[in-house]
Scaffold this active site. Structure first.
Site, mmCIF file in Angstrom:
data_model
loop_
_atom_site.group_PDB
_atom_site.id
_atom_site.type_symbol
_atom_site.label_atom_id
_atom_site.label_comp_id
_atom_site.label_asym_id
_atom_site.label_seq_id
_atom_site.Cartn_x
_atom_site.Cartn_y
_atom_site.Cartn_z
ATOM 1 N N GLY A 259 6.359 4.285 9.100
ATOM 2 C CA GLY A 259 5.460 5.408 9.345
ATOM 3 C C GLY A 259 5.541 5.827 10.800
ATOM 4 C CB SER A 260 3.287 7.861 12.827
ATOM 5 O OG SER A 260 2.083 7.155 12.626
ATOM 6 C CB THR A 261 5.682 5.760 17.190
ATOM 7 O OG1 THR A 261 7.054 5.889 16.775
ATOM 8 C CG2 THR A 261 5.632 4.847 18.403
ATOM 9 N N GLY B 106 2.232 2.342 13.868
ATOM 10 C CA GLY B 106 3.008 1.105 14.045
ATOM 11 C C GLY B 106 2.431 0.265 15.175
ATOM 12 C CD GLU C 239 12.414 3.601 9.252
ATOM 13 O OE1 GLU C 239 12.187 4.466 10.141
ATOM 14 O OE2 GLU C 239 12.576 3.857 8.065
ATOM 15 C CE LYS D 243 -2.056 2.700 3.335
ATOM 16 N NZ LYS D 243 -2.083 3.910 2.532
ATOM 17 C CB CYS E 251 11.946 8.327 10.374
ATOM 18 S SG CYS E 251 12.821 7.406 9.125
ATOM 19 C CD GLU F 295 9.016 11.399 13.806
ATOM 20 O OE1 GLU F 295 7.980 10.738 13.886
ATOM 21 O OE2 GLU F 295 10.031 11.004 13.204
#
Ligand code: ADP
Length: 503
Positions: free
Chosen positions: A247-249, A252, A270, A195, A304, A401
């Site tokens: 992507g973002s934590t 994730g 990641e 995706k 990141c 972040e």
């Protein structure tokens, strides 16, 4: 082949590519199609804020179709049906096509993501090709071992593919992340449902026309769409046997939960970072300043690994700040197709709003805006390169972040002080140390809780070097041999060499 729709992009007069026209349907089993409910997503050019294309908004049933295609391809033409040598040859062929189409790929990337064309052409596209080529080299080299047990038995490992794998990529390096995901998964013999990010699908859409020239239908399936329902369907799919996400934590975490709730598929993540960039007083200051600026403002800070927390030894703080100020003022914020643009726009309105809110929080919490801090121009999503000073560690701008061109500068006194400050974060993706004393720099590097440490440089990523996070910056490693392990199932085979009874 039913073609869903065509993207038609026109580039500025005098640019090396005048126009790009390509299919933007869901790419499933080598064919383009609209989404199940025919809904589309408007794709915006962040330099203008205007719609530049429309792509299908994939649905969960489209993911099912993609999994069917990937499973059929795995069983008939890929997986154990295709030699490593052949898989490697095809990966290298795709790498060559990326190189041949580099001007158009970089132009699309620049228009869709907003990054300067010069960067996309010099970094994103050639690095994507290099990554595919590197993993092409691995495709016939991932062997298991023979393991000594006793004289009457033989044990050995077989390194097998996992099967159908799911991959979800972000919008900051769309083509490069596409290649990072494709390379190791294909080298190991897996088939893919991937995706793209809803805001930046176009370079991967263009790449599907190159993929169609090289890979059998169904080996790589690209589903454009929103995180929910496409990403959620991938993460929770019972027939997807592994998921990889960048992507973002926060997302994730939800992917890991979905994997746990469904079929316990292994997860590689990641995620975010708040990476410390440490400048000791014996550093080569010119070198440190230029890498520090590159570390945060490259890709408009939308990386990141961005060096978003600069720590300067207090004895050189004033001098460092003065030199950094000069360097940052000289950075050109400009339209992506300007040849000397260095900082482009934020990639989407959403991201622009998030960065602006972070800047406001810094002001509200009492930090000083030393440089920037405002929107640049009136068109598109540009933000001035921003430097905050007088920052306290508990402020949001020092902890969260931001994913934009915003850096906080803080002071430190000695080794113990800086190691404590640098590691005082939930993240652990990257870090850097600037010092002329290489053994000192190395000893600090050992004490940093981060997956990458750059000494006297920043943002150096190579296909052959593992990359990934400690702590909440992720699970597993991408790139290098490490990524091969993510896509390999190890089978142990025991052979009895005697007629002896069990013991
Ligand atoms: P950002 O917040 O910076 O946009 P995200 O982590 O949301 O980053 O996005 C990275 C990728 O994850 C994108 O492809 C996005 O569509 C996808 N995504 C977003 N939400 C989900 C979700 N709930 N499940 C799976 N994927 C998602």
């Amino acid at each position: 082949m039913s073609t869903n729709s065509i993207a038609s992009l026109s580039f500025p007069a005098g640019h090396c590519v005048s126009k790009a026209e390509f299919s933007v349907g869901l790419f499933i089993n080598g064919e383009y199609s609209p989404s199940a409910n025919r809904e589309t997503i408007d794709v915006y050019g962040p330099a203008t804020g205007k719609v530049i294309a429309r792509v299908p908004a994939g649905q969960a049933s489209d993911v099912d179709r993609a999994v069917d295609a990937a499973q059929a391809a795995y069983e008939t033409v890929w997986g154990e049906r295709c030699s490593g040598r052949e898989r490697g040859r095809l990966l290298m062929k795709l790498a060559d096509l990326f190189d041949e189409h580099a001007d158009v790929l970089a132009s699309i990337e620049s228009m869709d993501n907003g990054k300067p064309f010069s960067m996309a052409r010099a970094i994103d596209v050639p690095e994507a090709a290099a990554c595919l080529r590197y993993y092409g080299g691995w495709a016939d080299k991932d062997h298991g071992k023979v393991i000594e047990v006793d004289d009457s038995k033989l044990a050995f490992e077989r390194h097998e593919p996992i099967g159908v794998v799911g991959q979800i990529i972000p919008w900051n390096f769309p083509l490069l992340m596409f290649a990072w995901k494709l390379g190791p998964a294909l080298a190991c013999g897996n088939t893919i449902v991937i995706k793209t990010a809803e805001s930046t699908p176009l370079s991967a859409c263009y790449a599907t026309q190159l993929i169609a020239k090289v890979f059998p239908p169904g080996v790589i399936n690209v589903v454009t769409g929103y995180g929910d329902p496409v990403g959620t369907a991938i993460a929770s799919h019972m027939r997807i046997l592994k998921v990889a996400f960048t992507g973002s934590t926060a997302i994730g975490r939800s992917i890991m939960a979905a994997a746990a709730r469904s079929n316990l598929k292994p997860v590689t993540l990641e995620l975010g970072g708040k990476s410390p960039n440490i400048i000791f007083d014996d550093a080569d200051l010119d070198q440190a300043v230029s890498w520090a600026a590159f570390g945060i403002y490259f890709n408009a800070g939308q990386a990141c690994s961005a060096g978003s927390r600069i720590f300067v030894q207090e004895t050189i703080y004033d001098e460092f700040l003065e030199r950094l100020t000069r360097t940052v003022k000289a950075l050109k914020v400009a339209q992506p197709f300007d040849s000397d643009a260095f900082v482009g726009p934020a990639t989407s309105k959403l991201q622009f709003d998030r960065i602006s809110a972070h800047i406001q929080s810094g002001k509200d919490e009492g930090a000083t805006v030393h440089l920037g801090g405002k929107r640049h121009g009136t068109e598109g999503y540009f933000i001035e390169p921003t430097v905050f000073i007088d920052v306290r560690p508990e402020m949001r701008i020092a902890r969260e972040e931001i994913f934009g061109p915003v850096v906080v500068i803080q002071k430190f006194s000695d080794d113990d002080d800086i190691v404590a400050k640098a590691n005082d974060t939930i993240y652990g993706l990257a870090s850097a140390v600037f010092s002329r004393d290489i053994s000192h720099a190395f000893n600090i590097a050992k004490r940093l809780h981060a997956g990458s440490v750059w000494i006297n440089c920043y943002n150096q990523l190579n296909p052959q070097v593992p990359f990934g996070g400690y702590k909440q910056s992720g699970i597993g490693r991408e790139l290098g041999q490490a990524a091969i392990a993510n896509y390999t199932a190890t089978k142990s085979i025991h052979v009895n060499l005697t007629q002896a009874n069990p013991r």
